[in-house]
Write a protein that holds these residues in place. Structure first.
Motif, PDB file in Angstrom:
ATOM      1  N   UNK A 208      20.969  17.579   2.468  1.00  0.00           N
ATOM      2  CA  UNK A 208      21.603  17.038   1.260  1.00  0.00           C
ATOM      3  C   UNK A 208      21.870  15.537   1.421  1.00  0.00           C
ATOM      4  N   UNK A 209      22.338  15.150   2.589  1.00  0.00           N
ATOM      5  CA  UNK A 209      22.721  13.751   2.819  1.00  0.00           C
ATOM      6  C   UNK A 209      21.514  12.858   3.115  1.00  0.00           C
ATOM      7  N   UNK A 235      30.207  14.915   8.937  1.00  0.00           N
ATOM      8  CA  UNK A 235      30.237  15.956   7.906  1.00  0.00           C
ATOM      9  C   UNK A 235      29.927  17.323   8.542  1.00  0.00           C
ATOM     10  N   UNK A 238      32.929  18.598  10.329  1.00  0.00           N
ATOM     11  CA  UNK A 238      33.975  19.091   9.427  1.00  0.00           C
ATOM     12  C   UNK A 238      33.609  20.479   8.887  1.00  0.00           C
ATOM     13  N   UNK A 324      31.215  21.570  -1.180  1.00  0.00           N
ATOM     14  CA  UNK A 324      30.559  20.391  -1.754  1.00  0.00           C
ATOM     15  C   UNK A 324      29.070  20.383  -1.437  1.00  0.00           C
TER      16      UNK A 324
ATOM     17  N   UNK B 208      25.421   8.922  -1.326  1.00  0.00           N
ATOM     18  CA  UNK B 208      25.727  10.126  -0.547  1.00  0.00           C
ATOM     19  C   UNK B 208      24.437  10.899  -0.234  1.00  0.00           C
ATOM     20  N   UNK B 209      23.557  10.990  -1.209  1.00  0.00           N
ATOM     21  CA  UNK B 209      22.338  11.785  -1.048  1.00  0.00           C
ATOM     22  C   UNK B 209      21.252  11.029  -0.284  1.00  0.00           C
ATOM     23  N   UNK B 211      22.653   9.050   2.480  1.00  0.00           N
ATOM     24  CA  UNK B 211      23.576   8.474   3.466  1.00  0.00           C
ATOM     25  C   UNK B 211      22.924   8.339   4.833  1.00  0.00           C
ATOM     26  N   UNK B 235      21.174  15.157 -10.114  1.00  0.00           N
ATOM     27  CA  UNK B 235      22.596  15.161  -9.751  1.00  0.00           C
ATOM     28  C   UNK B 235      23.338  14.110 -10.588  1.00  0.00           C
ATOM     29  N   UNK B 238      23.888  15.390 -14.032  1.00  0.00           N
ATOM     30  CA  UNK B 238      24.946  16.411 -14.107  1.00  0.00           C
ATOM     31  C   UNK B 238      26.337  15.752 -14.056  1.00  0.00           C
ATOM     32  N   UNK B 320      32.659  19.923 -11.035  1.00  0.00           N
ATOM     33  CA  UNK B 320      32.279  20.310  -9.667  1.00  0.00           C
ATOM     34  C   UNK B 320      31.331  19.334  -8.980  1.00  0.00           C
ATOM     35  N   UNK B 321      30.453  18.697  -9.733  1.00  0.00           N
ATOM     36  CA  UNK B 321      29.490  17.803  -9.065  1.00  0.00           C
ATOM     37  C   UNK B 321      30.175  16.500  -8.665  1.00  0.00           C
ATOM     38  N   UNK B 323      33.321  16.230  -8.027  1.00  0.00           N
ATOM     39  CA  UNK B 323      34.227  16.606  -6.939  1.00  0.00           C
ATOM     40  C   UNK B 323      33.486  16.645  -5.611  1.00  0.00           C
ATOM     41  N   UNK B 324      32.276  17.194  -5.637  1.00  0.00           N
ATOM     42  CA  UNK B 324      31.508  17.345  -4.399  1.00  0.00           C
ATOM     43  C   UNK B 324      31.095  15.994  -3.833  1.00  0.00           C
ATOM     44  N   UNK B 325      30.726  15.083  -4.720  1.00  0.00           N
ATOM     45  CA  UNK B 325      30.353  13.747  -4.251  1.00  0.00           C
ATOM     46  C   UNK B 325      31.577  13.065  -3.628  1.00  0.00           C
ATOM     47  N   UNK B 327      34.216  14.512  -2.258  1.00  0.00           N
ATOM     48  CA  UNK B 327      34.568  15.167  -0.991  1.00  0.00           C
ATOM     49  C   UNK B 327      33.591  14.778   0.119  1.00  0.00           C
ATOM     50  N   UNK B 328      32.300  14.719  -0.190  1.00  0.00           N
ATOM     51  CA  UNK B 328      31.335  14.347   0.856  1.00  0.00           C
ATOM     52  C   UNK B 328      31.417  12.858   1.198  1.00  0.00           C
ATOM     53  N   UNK B 331      34.241  12.681   3.514  1.00  0.00           N
ATOM     54  CA  UNK B 331      33.897  13.218   4.834  1.00  0.00           C
ATOM     55  C   UNK B 331      33.004  12.245   5.598  1.00  0.00           C
ATOM     56  N   UNK B 332      32.048  11.651   4.906  1.00  0.00           N
ATOM     57  CA  UNK B 332      31.158  10.676   5.553  1.00  0.00           C
ATOM     58  C   UNK B 332      31.949   9.502   6.106  1.00  0.00           C
TER      59      UNK B 332
END
Lengths: 366, 366
Positions: A208-209, A235, A238, A324, B208-209, B211, B235, B238, B320-321, B323-325, B327-328, B331-332
């Motif tokens: 994904x990343x 990531x 985690x 996520x 992110x996609x 990274x 993405x 969305x 949700x999309x 939110x996921x970006x 959160x990631x 995390x990154x």
């Protein structure tokens, strides 16, 4: 029948196991699905696998190669499946008509819940009487096919967590498998093996990343060496911590992925997960997916990450990073992995709380 | 004072605006923060910006360059801020001592909630009496500095959504800004301008996609041309649909990002967002971030995506999309963007429901 094994699936893992177990003195029948017969057509001419890698360079003649499930199930009591998660339900249904109570089915690997999914199918179809299912947390080898008749074993895993379903058959199954794979270590139950599947930690997030790169470069990409940078490894780590929370809830050992990779022989001992991947001789040469239709994403997300997150959510554990990755993988692929993936209910846990699940894993249906 | 403008921030946007508005007959004072004086040291020697690009090739001598906020605020009634979201709070506090009720502050761009954040600071410090704030949904130019005294304008945006806070001053502010930027179009209020900020849709998800690639290659990466593949664009689309849901809730026009990019002049008309990006002459030459400490991630995630998601969650819309970006990205970067980003409360909405917010946007504090 103890020295007879039928291997289901002639992929990388099936080839490696067929050659290795034949060398170990087993009579090996290798089954592959008729619909994809091409995979074994060449092998069927000579029944001989050219083995290379850490187990030596050798031509290994195996007992039988077949696309007939009836034959495959009749030849051996030990049925060892090396097929991916997405084939487990299909294969379980194919096995059904030929199941005998002597059959011992071993999933190498379980790929997060495989034994439970198969058991559910066998039970619901009234064929679970006497049949025993077990699973390992991983494939026993790191391996790649080199040709239609060749396989290279890059690594024989030094640690294979193993358990039966139900766990009351643990010792019985362990005795059989220990002879085949001395590296097996018996753990509590098949949920603990599933929770030690490393793929949902190591595969989907880095895909994904790096999704844009993979798609743009058409796979000119090394999954570990290039894809797992310090931030990406953070990531993964985690996600592993979220997985460990589920382990703790069930009273399993929460083995950090760094330690497990070391115990299995995949990576040296290092301070950080980034360094583990970076310094792993096994991981370093591995190229990444050619596109986003790769098992690293399409198997390990819906079948493994969704299973872990689904269990966690039902039992009150938060898994925001897993969630996520699942949501973005779904968005990238335009799939509904949350709905179509392997869930809590698919594992046979429907309506159960923590204690009920523990009892079910130990004692099985009824 | 109507032909006098003070521009706050001597970045790409500040340079472009200073040159462009000077050519348009304005007396331009360009302010930059004393702590980063280096940025304007060279320019201060001659006050002359070398302009290139679509507005012509010209040496433009501007009225004044200063790092003194008192001077900057005294020179003009129109204060135009081109600074990034993360500097807005800092600059608002710097402006405070010199604010006069004649001041008209225009954020170009608002960067999701900028006018509201500034208004909240001015109000809480008792300095909002008579001061009017407005914002555009984007910077009026696509531009890049070419040297310490040069700027290239790649595109003059053909559509600039504009509104004041409170919106009861819309017409008054519009009259002033229309002379500076004929492309402005008055819309309902500053939440509508903020909801039309395209950066949270176009920037964080592709970073992110990609990274792993960005970090591994140290920025050898074209954000749009290489990074936004068909799956990545899916993405983004969305995320835009989630943003449009918020627009609909407030009764704003839900302009699809494809249409807005076309209206602004950034991209041609195309069927899919992927094709819009792919065929945009403005986007095509743009390289991606050099590393993950880039504004595409570190500004547009906490200040814009978090703001959108926070508004949505408070009002019952699922994202949700987005939110996921978030959160990631967190995390990154090992950051807590959900906690530290710009939230519903930071916009002054604390305790308000939908109707209260609408009234607040129209009529302001008290």
């Amino acid at each position: 029948m103890e020295k007879k094994v039928t291997i289901i699936g002639a992929g990388n893992g099936g080839f490696a196991a067929a050659a290795d177990l034949t060398l170990g003195g087993y009579q090996v029948t290798l089954y592959h699905d008729e619909a994809r017969k091409k995979t074994v057509e060449e092998l069927m001419k000579t029944n001989t696998i050219e083995l290379t890698g850490v187990k030596g360079k050798e031509k290994v003649k195996i007992y039988k190669v077949t696309t007939n499930m009836k034959d495959a199930m009749a030849e051996s009591d030990i049925i060892m499946s090396t097929i991916p998660a997405y084939g487990q339900e299909y294969i379980a249904n194919k096995m059904l008509p030929y199941l005998r109570k002597e059959h011992k089915i071993i999933l190498t690997p379980g790929s997060t819940g495989g034994a439970l999914v198969m058991a559910k199918i066998f039970y619901e179809k009234g064929k679970f009487d006497g049949v025993k299912i077990a699973e390992m947390h991983t494939l026993p080898y790191a391996c790649r096919k080199t040709s239609p008749t060749g396989v290279k074993i890059l690594l024989e895993c030094k640690k294979l967590y193993f358990a039966a379903f139900p766990a009351k058959y643990n010792e019985e199954m362990y005795k059989i498998v220990k002879k085949m794979y001395p590296a097996v270590e018996l753990i509590k139950d098949v949920l603990e093996t599933s929770l030690n599947n490393g793929n949902p930690v190591s595969h989907p997030a880095p895909v994904v990343l790096n999704a844009g790169k993979i798609e743009y470069s058409k796979g000119e990409h090394y999954h570990y060496r290039e894809g797992i940078t310090p931030s990406v490894a953070r990531v993964n780590q985690k996600i592993d911590l979220e997985r460990q929370e589920i382990c703790k809830l069930f009273g399993y050992k929460a083995i950090d992925i760094k330690d497990r990779l070391y115990l299995m022989g995949y990576a040296p001992k290092r301070e950080t997960l980034y360094e583990c991947y970076r310094d792993s001789e096994v991981f370093n040469p591995l190229k990444g997916p050619k596109d986003l239709n790769d098992r690293y994403l399409t198997e390990d997300t819906p079948y493994s990450l969704v299973a872990l997150a689904s269990i966690a959510h039902k039992l009150g554990i938060k898994t925001p990073v897993m969630d996520s990755v699942i949501t973005l993988a779904s968005a990238l692929k335009d799939e509904e992995y949350w709905e179509n993936g392997r869930t809590f209910n698919d594992l046979g846990f429907e309506g159960m709380d923590l204690e009920k699940i523990k009892d079910f894993l130990q004692n099985g249906y009824e």
